[in-house]
Write a protein that holds these residues in place. Structure first.
Motif, PDB file in Angstrom:
ATOM      1  N   ARG A 208       0.835  -1.205   0.000  1.00 28.11           N
ATOM      2  CA  ARG A 208       0.000   0.000   0.000  1.00 28.11           C
ATOM      3  C   ARG A 208       0.869   1.254   0.000  1.00 28.11           C
ATOM      4  O   ARG A 208       0.357   2.363  -0.014  1.00 28.11           O
ATOM      5  CB  ARG A 208      -0.906   0.017   1.237  1.00 28.11           C
ATOM      6  CG  ARG A 208      -1.910  -1.116   1.315  1.00 28.11           C
ATOM      7  CD  ARG A 208      -2.934  -0.861   2.410  1.00 28.11           C
ATOM      8  NE  ARG A 208      -2.320  -0.726   3.715  1.00 28.11           N
ATOM      9  CZ  ARG A 208      -2.594   0.254   4.583  1.00 28.11           C
ATOM     10  NH1 ARG A 208      -3.452   1.204   4.254  1.00 28.11           N
ATOM     11  NH2 ARG A 208      -2.017   0.300   5.763  1.00 28.11           N
ATOM     12  N   ARG A 228      -5.967  -0.045  -0.191  1.00 24.40           N
ATOM     13  CA  ARG A 228      -5.876  -1.473  -0.512  1.00 24.40           C
ATOM     14  C   ARG A 228      -4.485  -1.803  -1.033  1.00 24.40           C
ATOM     15  O   ARG A 228      -3.860  -1.006  -1.735  1.00 24.40           O
ATOM     16  CB  ARG A 228      -6.901  -1.842  -1.599  1.00 24.40           C
ATOM     17  CG  ARG A 228      -8.343  -1.832  -1.145  1.00 24.40           C
ATOM     18  CD  ARG A 228      -8.642  -2.953  -0.162  1.00 24.40           C
ATOM     19  NE  ARG A 228      -8.310  -4.265  -0.646  1.00 24.40           N
ATOM     20  CZ  ARG A 228      -9.152  -5.059  -1.326  1.00 24.40           C
ATOM     21  NH1 ARG A 228     -10.374  -4.643  -1.583  1.00 24.40           N
ATOM     22  NH2 ARG A 228      -8.784  -6.263  -1.707  1.00 24.40           N
ATOM     23  N   ARG A 230      -2.276  -3.525  -3.684  1.00 25.03           N
ATOM     24  CA  ARG A 230      -2.536  -3.921  -5.067  1.00 25.03           C
ATOM     25  C   ARG A 230      -1.277  -3.764  -5.915  1.00 25.03           C
ATOM     26  O   ARG A 230      -0.387  -2.966  -5.593  1.00 25.03           O
ATOM     27  CB  ARG A 230      -3.701  -3.121  -5.651  1.00 25.03           C
ATOM     28  CG  ARG A 230      -3.466  -1.629  -5.791  1.00 25.03           C
ATOM     29  CD  ARG A 230      -4.684  -0.925  -6.367  1.00 25.03           C
ATOM     30  NE  ARG A 230      -5.708  -0.671  -5.366  1.00 25.03           N
ATOM     31  CZ  ARG A 230      -7.007  -0.816  -5.589  1.00 25.03           C
ATOM     32  NH1 ARG A 230      -7.440  -1.227  -6.765  1.00 25.03           N
ATOM     33  NH2 ARG A 230      -7.887  -0.546  -4.632  1.00 25.03           N
ATOM     34  N   ALA A 245      -7.223   1.912  -9.811  1.00 20.12           N
ATOM     35  CA  ALA A 245      -8.346   0.973  -9.922  1.00 20.12           C
ATOM     36  C   ALA A 245      -7.853  -0.390 -10.369  1.00 20.12           C
ATOM     37  O   ALA A 245      -6.864  -0.513 -11.097  1.00 20.12           O
ATOM     38  CB  ALA A 245      -9.387   1.497 -10.908  1.00 20.12           C
ATOM     39  N   LEU A 256      -9.053  -7.390  -8.562  1.00 17.62           N
ATOM     40  CA  LEU A 256      -9.781  -6.408  -7.771  1.00 17.62           C
ATOM     41  C   LEU A 256     -10.749  -5.594  -8.623  1.00 17.62           C
ATOM     42  O   LEU A 256     -10.472  -5.293  -9.781  1.00 17.62           O
ATOM     43  CB  LEU A 256      -8.795  -5.458  -7.088  1.00 17.62           C
ATOM     44  CG  LEU A 256      -7.765  -6.080  -6.136  1.00 17.62           C
ATOM     45  CD1 LEU A 256      -6.789  -5.020  -5.662  1.00 17.62           C
ATOM     46  CD2 LEU A 256      -8.464  -6.732  -4.955  1.00 17.62           C
ATOM     47  N   ARG A 257     -11.875  -5.234  -8.008  1.00 18.85           N
ATOM     48  CA  ARG A 257     -12.811  -4.290  -8.608  1.00 18.85           C
ATOM     49  C   ARG A 257     -12.709  -2.914  -7.967  1.00 18.85           C
ATOM     50  O   ARG A 257     -13.198  -1.927  -8.509  1.00 18.85           O
ATOM     51  CB  ARG A 257     -14.252  -4.789  -8.438  1.00 18.85           C
ATOM     52  CG  ARG A 257     -14.602  -6.046  -9.214  1.00 18.85           C
ATOM     53  CD  ARG A 257     -16.028  -6.464  -8.903  1.00 18.85           C
ATOM     54  NE  ARG A 257     -16.963  -5.359  -9.134  1.00 18.85           N
ATOM     55  CZ  ARG A 257     -18.208  -5.318  -8.651  1.00 18.85           C
ATOM     56  NH1 ARG A 257     -18.651  -6.315  -7.896  1.00 18.85           N
ATOM     57  NH2 ARG A 257     -19.000  -4.304  -8.914  1.00 18.85           N
ATOM     58  N   SER A 258     -12.088  -2.856  -6.815  1.00 14.60           N
ATOM     59  CA  SER A 258     -12.081  -1.625  -6.035  1.00 14.60           C
ATOM     60  C   SER A 258     -11.263  -0.529  -6.713  1.00 14.60           C
ATOM     61  O   SER A 258     -10.344  -0.800  -7.494  1.00 14.60           O
ATOM     62  CB  SER A 258     -11.518  -1.888  -4.630  1.00 14.60           C
ATOM     63  OG  SER A 258     -10.158  -2.258  -4.698  1.00 14.60           O
ATOM     64  N   ALA A 259     -11.610   0.723  -6.392  1.00  9.60           N
ATOM     65  CA  ALA A 259     -10.910   1.894  -6.907  1.00  9.60           C
ATOM     66  C   ALA A 259     -10.858   2.951  -5.813  1.00  9.60           C
ATOM     67  O   ALA A 259     -11.724   2.990  -4.933  1.00  9.60           O
ATOM     68  CB  ALA A 259     -11.609   2.439  -8.149  1.00  9.60           C
ATOM     69  N   GLU A 260      -9.864   3.794  -5.848  1.00  8.57           N
ATOM     70  CA  GLU A 260      -9.709   4.833  -4.830  1.00  8.57           C
ATOM     71  C   GLU A 260      -9.022   6.054  -5.436  1.00  8.57           C
ATOM     72  O   GLU A 260      -8.446   5.986  -6.529  1.00  8.57           O
ATOM     73  CB  GLU A 260      -8.919   4.305  -3.632  1.00  8.57           C
ATOM     74  CG  GLU A 260      -7.618   3.611  -3.988  1.00  8.57           C
ATOM     75  CD  GLU A 260      -7.015   2.857  -2.803  1.00  8.57           C
ATOM     76  OE1 GLU A 260      -6.548   3.530  -1.864  1.00  8.57           O
ATOM     77  OE2 GLU A 260      -6.998   1.602  -2.836  1.00  8.57           O
ATOM     78  N   PHE A 271     -12.246   5.784  -1.019  1.00 13.27           N
ATOM     79  CA  PHE A 271     -12.766   4.862  -2.022  1.00 13.27           C
ATOM     80  C   PHE A 271     -13.727   5.592  -2.960  1.00 13.27           C
ATOM     81  O   PHE A 271     -14.442   6.511  -2.550  1.00 13.27           O
ATOM     82  CB  PHE A 271     -13.505   3.694  -1.352  1.00 13.27           C
ATOM     83  CG  PHE A 271     -12.590   2.643  -0.795  1.00 13.27           C
ATOM     84  CD1 PHE A 271     -11.782   1.890  -1.633  1.00 13.27           C
ATOM     85  CD2 PHE A 271     -12.543   2.397   0.572  1.00 13.27           C
ATOM     86  CE1 PHE A 271     -10.937   0.909  -1.122  1.00 13.27           C
ATOM     87  CE2 PHE A 271     -11.706   1.421   1.099  1.00 13.27           C
ATOM     88  CZ  PHE A 271     -10.900   0.679   0.245  1.00 13.27           C
ATOM     89  N   GLU A 274     -16.848   1.121  -7.356  1.00 16.38           N
ATOM     90  CA  GLU A 274     -16.121  -0.045  -7.862  1.00 16.38           C
ATOM     91  C   GLU A 274     -16.359  -0.231  -9.356  1.00 16.38           C
ATOM     92  O   GLU A 274     -17.378   0.190  -9.905  1.00 16.38           O
ATOM     93  CB  GLU A 274     -16.562  -1.304  -7.119  1.00 16.38           C
ATOM     94  CG  GLU A 274     -16.090  -1.356  -5.684  1.00 16.38           C
ATOM     95  CD  GLU A 274     -16.318  -2.730  -5.081  1.00 16.38           C
ATOM     96  OE1 GLU A 274     -17.175  -3.473  -5.610  1.00 16.38           O
ATOM     97  OE2 GLU A 274     -15.638  -3.067  -4.093  1.00 16.38           O
ATOM     98  N   ALA A 278     -14.006  -7.184 -12.130  1.00 11.04           N
ATOM     99  CA  ALA A 278     -12.590  -7.189 -11.751  1.00 11.04           C
ATOM    100  C   ALA A 278     -11.716  -7.175 -12.998  1.00 11.04           C
ATOM    101  O   ALA A 278     -12.034  -7.835 -13.996  1.00 11.04           O
ATOM    102  CB  ALA A 278     -12.284  -8.411 -10.890  1.00 11.04           C
TER     103      ALA A 278
END
Length: 443
Positions: A208, A228, A230, A245, A256-260, A271, A274, A278
């Protein structure tokens, strides 16, 4: 220095200063404030390196001309203040400090490292925002190309190229946590801060971690960690905010689908919506204010998505742009460009009306198809595009005018056609390193 030159410099400083105040029967300019989205003046004097550093907190006040006197011990500050004007030597003998600064801002960026070694006052001046903001307001800022590369042993190193003098410049080593990392992101905020974030350490796994290099201080600093862990993710900058992302992470859910997003003004990550699925992105670009990503899904299928920051939403995209999209690519003045051959000597332009890519800007002189001459990055430099290759050769193309193509760095290029041909056949021309990231920083 001639009187005419001093008068010209004085005129420039007073023109940029705005209002004046009356002091001792003389009118003196009020130092201009700095027009910047992230002011760091309050902690400029206390910046620390990555090792053991505290997290860096941007200031919130406007930047004004700094006090560039040497620091004084608190117990002696009161007495020293009264006679500081008598004991403090001028920046340049025989000139008031405002005219001295007007002279120093015209010194080419190539010499700034030497200027910092002259004395403490010069070091303090050239380590703060005021000096570089004044250079920017006068149109004197210079752009350098920063190339991050990986050698055959997996080690990360980097170099800076001065396109004005066409010289490669030394840089401080990349911090240890990124010396062998893979799949990390790289972006520029505020024009002069180069961020490295995320990635995978061979021994510690996904990270991170976030660090940044300042072109103004020539040092590395810490920033808040991402939310997160990644690696091999997508990243971009929109409105001076850093978006990340997708990508991969250790654990049961690798893709991963997450984004920030990181906002340097607030100095924190948050965040955002999403992705619809993924993805491990392998190409991305900001075009028309939206972020386009193309990558591999969970089942290794090719996917394309677009993010709209105004409404904080993702949606799949199916268009001629994504289907004919190649890496590297970049957006300049609202037009999207991509390389159309391995050595980057031919560029394509996306035609939004026809939703297709057209062939343009062929140099008519190609360098071959070896891995060494492969185009690794495409970056804007002023009103031109720069093609950077694995052998560190750099070409510029004037896509807005008629200057055509120009080789501004032939580092690594073969001097002889026969030697180049033999190298390709025998494999001698394989690069000792290949480019991972390339960015342009201003100072």
């Amino acid at each position: 220095m001639s009187s005419s030159m001093v008068g010209s410099l004085s005129h420039q400083v007073h023109d940029q200063s705005g209002p004046t105040i009356r002091t001792q029967n003389m009118y003196r300019p009020v130092p201009p404030t700095v027009d910047t989205t992230a002011c760091f003046c309050r902690v400029d004097g206390g910046l620390k390196t990555v090792a053991g550093a505290k997290k860096f907190v941007p200031g919130a006040k406007l930047c004004i001309q700094p006090d560039i006197r040497p620091s004084v011990h608190p117990s002696r500050r009161k007495s020293a203040r009264s006679n500081s004007s008598r004991s403090q030597s001028p920046l340049l003998p025989g000139l008031p400090d405002d005219l001295a600064i007007a002279c120093l801002v015209h010194v080419p960026r190539l010499e700034h490292r030497k200027l910092r070694l002259v004395c403490k006052r010069w070091y303090r001046l050239l380590s703060g925002n005021y000096y570089y903001s004044l250079r920017k307001s006068l149109g004197l800022s210079e752009e350098w190309i920063y190339v991050i590369k990986r050698d055959k042993d997996g080690k990360i190193s980097w170099d800076a190229f001065d396109p004005v003098y066409q010289l490669w410049q030394p840089l401080p080593p990349v911090p240890g946590e990124y010396s062998e990392a893979i799949g990390f992101g790289c972006a520029v905020l505020s024009g002069c801060h180069l961020y490295l974030f995320g990635g995978k350490d061979p021994s510690k796994g996904s990270m991170r971690r976030v660090i940044f290099y300042s072109a103004r201080t020539n040092k590395w600093h810490r920033a808040p960690d991402m939310l997160r862990r990644r690696h091999f993710f997508g990243s971009c900058v929109i409105n001076n905010c850093l978006y990340v992302a997708g990508g991969e992470s250790e654990g049961s859910y690798r893709s991963l689908r997450s984004a920030e997003v990181y906002d340097p003004n607030k100095n924190r990550w948050t965040f955002i919506a999403e992705m619809t699925t993924a993805m491990v992105p392998f190409i991305g670009v900001v075009y028309n204010g939206k972020w386009f990503l193309k990558g591999l899904g969970s089942h290794r299928q090719v996917l394309s998505e677009v993010y709209s920051p105004e409404v904080d939403s993702w949606c799949p995209v199916y268009s001629g742009m994504t289907s004919g999209w190649r890496n590297p690519s970049v957006c300049l003045d609202g037009r999207l460009y991509a390389v159309d051959c391995r050595d980057g000597c031919k560029l394509r332009v996306y035609d939004e009306a026809a939703d297709s890519w057209s062939k343009h800007f062929d140099s008519k002189s190609h360098l071959g198809s070896s891995q060494a001459s492969e185009a690794a990055a495409l970056v804007p430099l002023g009103r031109k595009l720069c093609v950077i290759r694995n052998n560190m050769s750099i070409s510029t193309v004037d896509v807005m005018g008629s200057d055509g193509w120009e080789m501004i760095s032939d580092k690594g290029q073969s001097k002889n056609f026969v030697l180049s041909l033999l190298s390709n056949i025998t494999g001698w021309n394989r690069p000792k390193s290949y480019i991972v990231h390339c960015q342009v920083l201003q100072a």
